[in-house]
Enzyme design. Structure first.
Site, mmCIF file in Angstrom:
data_model
loop_
_atom_site.group_PDB
_atom_site.id
_atom_site.type_symbol
_atom_site.label_atom_id
_atom_site.label_comp_id
_atom_site.label_asym_id
_atom_site.label_seq_id
_atom_site.Cartn_x
_atom_site.Cartn_y
_atom_site.Cartn_z
ATOM 1 N N GLN A 157 37.916 67.871 51.938
ATOM 2 C CA GLN A 157 39.137 68.577 51.603
ATOM 3 C C GLN A 157 38.713 69.878 50.961
ATOM 4 O OE1 GLN A 157 42.117 65.781 51.386
ATOM 5 N NE2 GLN A 157 42.692 67.511 52.651
ATOM 6 N N THR A 195 37.732 66.426 45.326
ATOM 7 C CA THR A 195 38.603 65.290 45.636
ATOM 8 C C THR A 195 37.725 64.154 46.126
ATOM 9 O OG1 THR A 195 38.823 65.804 47.988
ATOM 10 C CG2 THR A 195 40.520 66.724 46.518
ATOM 11 N N THR A 196 38.234 62.919 46.028
ATOM 12 C CA THR A 196 37.552 61.792 46.660
ATOM 13 C C THR A 196 38.245 61.535 47.997
ATOM 14 O OG1 THR A 196 37.117 61.008 44.427
ATOM 15 C CG2 THR A 196 36.634 59.476 46.204
ATOM 16 N N HIS A 197 38.262 62.564 48.826
ATOM 17 C CA HIS A 197 38.894 62.494 50.130
ATOM 18 C C HIS A 197 37.830 62.741 51.191
ATOM 19 C CE1 HIS A 197 42.833 63.900 47.926
ATOM 20 N NE2 HIS A 197 42.409 62.714 47.527
ATOM 21 N N ASN A 198 36.830 61.870 51.211
ATOM 22 C CA ASN A 198 35.799 61.936 52.238
ATOM 23 C C ASN A 198 36.375 61.295 53.503
ATOM 24 O OD1 ASN A 198 34.613 60.693 49.476
ATOM 25 N ND2 ASN A 198 33.337 62.376 50.130
#
Ligand SMILES: Cc1cc2nc3c(=O)[nH]c(=O)nc-3n(C[C@H](O)[C@H](O)[C@H](O)COP(=O)(O)OP(=O)(O)OC[C@H]3O[C@@H](n4cnc5c(N)ncnc54)[C@H](O)[C@@H]3O)c2cc1C
Ligand code: SF4
Lengths: 584, 255
Positions: free
Chosen positions: A345, A511-514
């Site tokens: 992200q 973000t932890t949006h891998n």
């Protein structure tokens, strides 16, 4: 030698959001289900009670709820010309550990992707004629309409607070007019708004935009979900993102599903049991068991008829690579699939400083904001802009935790008397307009195994090769310019623009949006799983989570992660169990 | 599907691994959990005991010369001025000492295996030193360099303007120290000072909630429901920590 245990019908590897959903659905189908979770049991009264949950140092800065890197980490680099080095300290993203996974310390910003997001490749090609070279985006193989009932299911399990923008095709005032049609409204009304999001919404309206409340897994009122589990109203405590909720007000596995699932006779959970490998039979086409290690270091072999990877994208992809399932991606030849299309992200912000307004930033919640969606996805014409994709813009007042959030105006030193004065002057009177943008997949961004670094078991770490490309920078700058206009329209004393510049950096939290690495699709040469998240190579193996995203749209992932989990569970229940074998 | 009258079965295997593979959480043990949401009285995970080991102003980790450095440095990073107490008065040096004596100082949660390389800026922390090692080495080397310069015997003995110049140079990564990386050390020192000024007082800093009072942060409040809609109004309650309010406590106690 590993001790061999009695077989189970279905085995879940990891017990966070997707593990809880699959556990509930597969036990409902009558299967005998076992979940193996590498971390410990964890619940509200013992692990994040309101008497000590609001501890910024312990939870965010000392990482108590997150993955322990001394046990396992990954290596990172920006491109194949560099040598990847281990992520020694957590920074850019915060993978979860223990029961509930990252869902325990998520914000609860719960989105549906746009209908056009699921056909990103064909849609953009059709509208703009051609795509940038080396951009490897593709269609998902599943449509928004197919996922709608599954989005709905998750929203009602969680008790999402929000305002519908599109009810069966009819645009609703006050909601997001760009969202896909939904069959029914959100189960709860939007949250009450504190001052900063309210000021943003006024400014947005003055510029002709249509602001709407952030869809939120923080409860706007007491709620009982379809499983009979109760959640309490959110108290806007401001310790939500990166923290557990002591108040049963944030939807997590613990507060929505586990009270029912854990009591079922056909469900078993083993904690501190870390899966090391998926074992295949001699044909290589069937998974027979997993090997796992318990807290005492003992090794076990657990056989199962059906295996579901629910260990978060990074661990799912690593387990596939370590188990030799699927062809690893080669970025030079452009062949292979496992690890391909890793994405992330891209975010930026504009700080807003007032003199005449007391904003009380500490009043907040994980998903408590007002946003606009005019510049997300393909909601605007990209002709001549030189990029595709977009993101949402707005103010999400997650809290005002002072170690993390102490914005100062342009030119303020980072320490000393002038710093102290600037914080004292601005803390109560500042907020931040954020942008939250998509990352398209690119030929050079991928995951594989590191040749050098090892975990505590001596197994290779995952290696992440990633950088923002020209598309992301152009898009993010475009969004930041719009955010700057909005920030100015809020009529503050001054603003500070924080663009996302340069290469992706592992240090600051983003973000932890891998996403990606085990992407879904309709062509086995460009996807790891089919449209039901079933492995093309091993048909009794399903791989869940955001690893299935072929590229990452401009929204937080979990709404879609969960919808895909219900979609896959439905395919297993209604089709796979009747005739086990490839579904597509 | 969910009702079943069979008795609850929880088997808890308390197995202490003797140096074998390190479990995820070293203190707990694998559990087999069936037909229950397990809960045990008295198992609430309170803030880590290690960080509270030393009480009062005695240093647990810092030697005298190191303490003098840290006290002088935090006093420049957030100085005492007309706005009130600075980081030193708020106990940031005590906070840093306790952190260095505990899990943080040992870098226990970090990945600390080799091989070691300098790396790109975007690859983050890449030194072999734990925070405790880094403080030790950096303070010794900075004091030696200050002594070599000849204006004072150590950083703590410099005039404040000279201390500020040194801190600025460290921030810019100018001094080439024998083993410690100046910029990495300054980044950690600055972060730890802010933590010591603004974290909950149970960790030894933010004494009398001086950090929170300075900015108007009310601390560990549980419920703001009544105030969400009161736009622009001052929040009326004084700050509260995990251990309550300063006025509620005995003289001289922390937390
Ligand atoms: C600070 C933060 C804020 C976030 N905010 C949002 C948000 O607002 N909106 C949003 O949409 N998303 C958000 N997310 C992301 C969200 O938490 C994840 O998308 C979601 O939890 C993913 O679900 P999952 O089941 O794939 O993984 P998880 O929920 O993380 O569960 C994976 C589980 O598998 C276990 N596991 C891993 N490896 C193994 C192994 N080898 N053997 C056994 N067990 C294993 C882990 O310990 C973990 O418990 C946030 C994340 C973080 C960290
Ligand atoms: S903000 Fe609300 S949902 Fe979040 S932790 Fe606090 S009470 Fe819970």
């Amino acid at each position: 030698m590993a001790e061999r245990l009695p077989p189970v019908d279905a085995l879940l590897v990891g017990f966070g959001w997707t593990g809880a959903i699959l556990g509930q659905e597969l036990t409902d189908a009558g299967l005998n289900v076992l979940a193996l979770e590498r971390g410990a049991w964890r619940d509200t009264p013992t692990d994040f009670a309101p008497t000590f949950a609001q501890d910024e140092l312990r939870y965010y800065f000392r990482h108590e709820l997150f993955e322990r890197l001394s046990h396992e980490t990954l290596t990172v680099r920006n491109n194949i010309g560099q040598t990847a080095l281990p992520m020694r300290q957590l920074g850019s993203f915060l993978p979860g550990s223990n029961v509930g996974g990252a869902g325990v310390h998520w914000n609860g910003q719960t989105w549906r992707f746009l209908p056009s997001d699921f056909v990103a490749h064909s849609h953009n090609l059709q509208r703009y004629g051609k795509l940038q070279q080396d951009m490897t985006i593709q269609d998902w193989g599943v449509s928004y309409d197919e996922l709608e009932p599954h989005y709905d299911r998750f929203e009602y399990i969680c008790g999402i607070s929000g305002q519908a923008g599109n009810l069966r095709g009819a645009i609703q005032a006050g909601g997001n007019p760009f969202e896909g049609p939904r069959a029914r409204p959100y189960p709860n009304p939007p949250m009450a708004m504190s001052y900063p999001p309210t000021l943003f919404a006024e400014a947005a309206r003055s510029l002709g935009y249509k602001p709407f409340p952030q869809p939120s897994a923080n409860m706007s009122q007491a709620y009982t979900n379809p499983l009979g589990v109760q959640l309490g109203p959110c108290t806007y405590c401001g310790f939500c993102e990166k923290f557990g909720c002591g108040n049963y007000s944030k939807a997590t596995a613990q507060t929505t599903i586990l009270p029912v699932l854990m009591r079922k006779p056909n469900f078993t959970l083993r904690t501190e049991s870390e899966v090391l490998k998926i074992n295949l039979d001699s044909t290589g086409k069937r998974a027979v068991s997993v090997t796992y290690v318990d807290a005492a270091g003992r090794e076990y072999e657990q056989p199962a008829d059906l295996i579901v990877l629910t260990a978060y994208i990074l661990h799912n992809v690593r387990l596939l690579l370590l188990s030799g399932i699927g062809k690893p991606y080669d970025p030079v030849a452009g062949t292979g699939v496992v690890g391909r299309n890793y994405a992330y992200q891209i975010t930026s912000s504009v700080n807003v400083f007032y003199d005449d307004k007391l904003l009380n930033p500490f009043i907040g919640a994980g998903a408590h904001g007002m946003l606009i969606d005019e510049f997300n996805g393909d909601n605007f014409d990209h002709s001549g802009l030189g990029f595709i994709g977009g993101g949402f813009i707005g103010i999400v007042q997650t809290g005002g935790r002072p170690i993390e959030m102490h914005a100062t105006p342009e030119g303020t030193p980072k320490w000393g008397s002038a710093f102290k004065k600037a914080i004292a002057r601005n803390y109560l009177r500042s907020t931040s307009v954020v942008t939250h943008g998509a990352v398209m997949s690119h030929r050079g961004n991928y995951l594989d195994l590191d040749p050098t670094y090892r975990d505590v078991y001596g197994r290779p770490l995952l290696r992440m090769t990633f950088d923002f490309t020209d598309n992301e920078h152009k898009m993010s700058d475009y969004l930041t310019d719009k955010a700057t206009d909005l920030a100015k329209a809020m009529k503050p004393r001054e603003i500070k623009v924080n663009k996302r510049q340069g290469s992706w950096d592992v240090v600051p939290y983003q973000t932890t949006h891998n996403t990606g690495g085990a992407v879904m699709g309709t062509d086995p040469s460009t996807s790891v799983v089919n449209r039901y998240l079933q492995s093309w190579d091993v048909s009794n193996l399903f791989v869940l989570g955001s690893g299935a995203f072929p590229q990452n749209p401009g929204y937080n992932p979990t709404g879609t992660v969960a919808a895909l989990a219900y979609w896959a569970a439905d395919a297993i229940r209604t089709r796979y169990l009747k005739a086990p074998g490839p579904l597509a | 599907m969910t009702t079943d009258s069979a008795p609850v079965r929880i088997t808890r295997r308390r197995l202490l691994s003797a140096g074998a593979v390190l479990p995820v959480a070293a203190t707990a043990a694998s559990q087999l959990i069936r037909r229950d949401m397990p809960w045990q009285e008295g198992t609430a995970a309170e803030p880590t005991a290690a960080t509270q080991a030393s009480q009062g102003n005695q240093y647990a980790f810092l030697a005298a010369a190191e303490a003098a450095f840290v006290e002088a440095a935090v006093a420049r990073i957030i100085p005492h001025d007309e706005l009130g107490p600075g980081a030193l008065e708020a106990g940031a040096a005590v906070f840093i000492d306790r952190q260095l004596a505990g899990e943080f100082g040992r870098g226990e949660r970090w990945y600390m295996q080799g091989p070691w390389a300098k790396g790109e800026k975007t690859q983050g922390y890449q030194t072999r030193m734990t925070p405790a090692n880094l403080y030790r080495a950096a303070i010794r080397e900075i004091d030696a360099a200050v002594g070599h310069e000849g204006k004072a015997a150590s950083f703590a003995k410099l005039a404040v303007a000279e201390q500020d110049r040194w801190l600025k140079d460290l921030e810019d990564g100018k001094p080439q120290l024998p083993t410690a990386d100046a910029k990495t050390f300054f980044t950690m020192l600055l972060q730890n000072t802010l933590e010591g000024f603004w974290s909950d007082p149970v960790y030894g800093g933010n004494r009398d909630m001086a950090g929170w009072k300075l900015i108007g942060f009310p601390g560990a409040h549980y419920d703001y429901t009544a105030y969400v809609g009161k736009h622009g109004e001052a929040f009326p309650l004084p700050p509260t920590g995990l251990g309550g309010r300063p006025a509620w406590r005995k003289e001289g106690s922390n937390g």
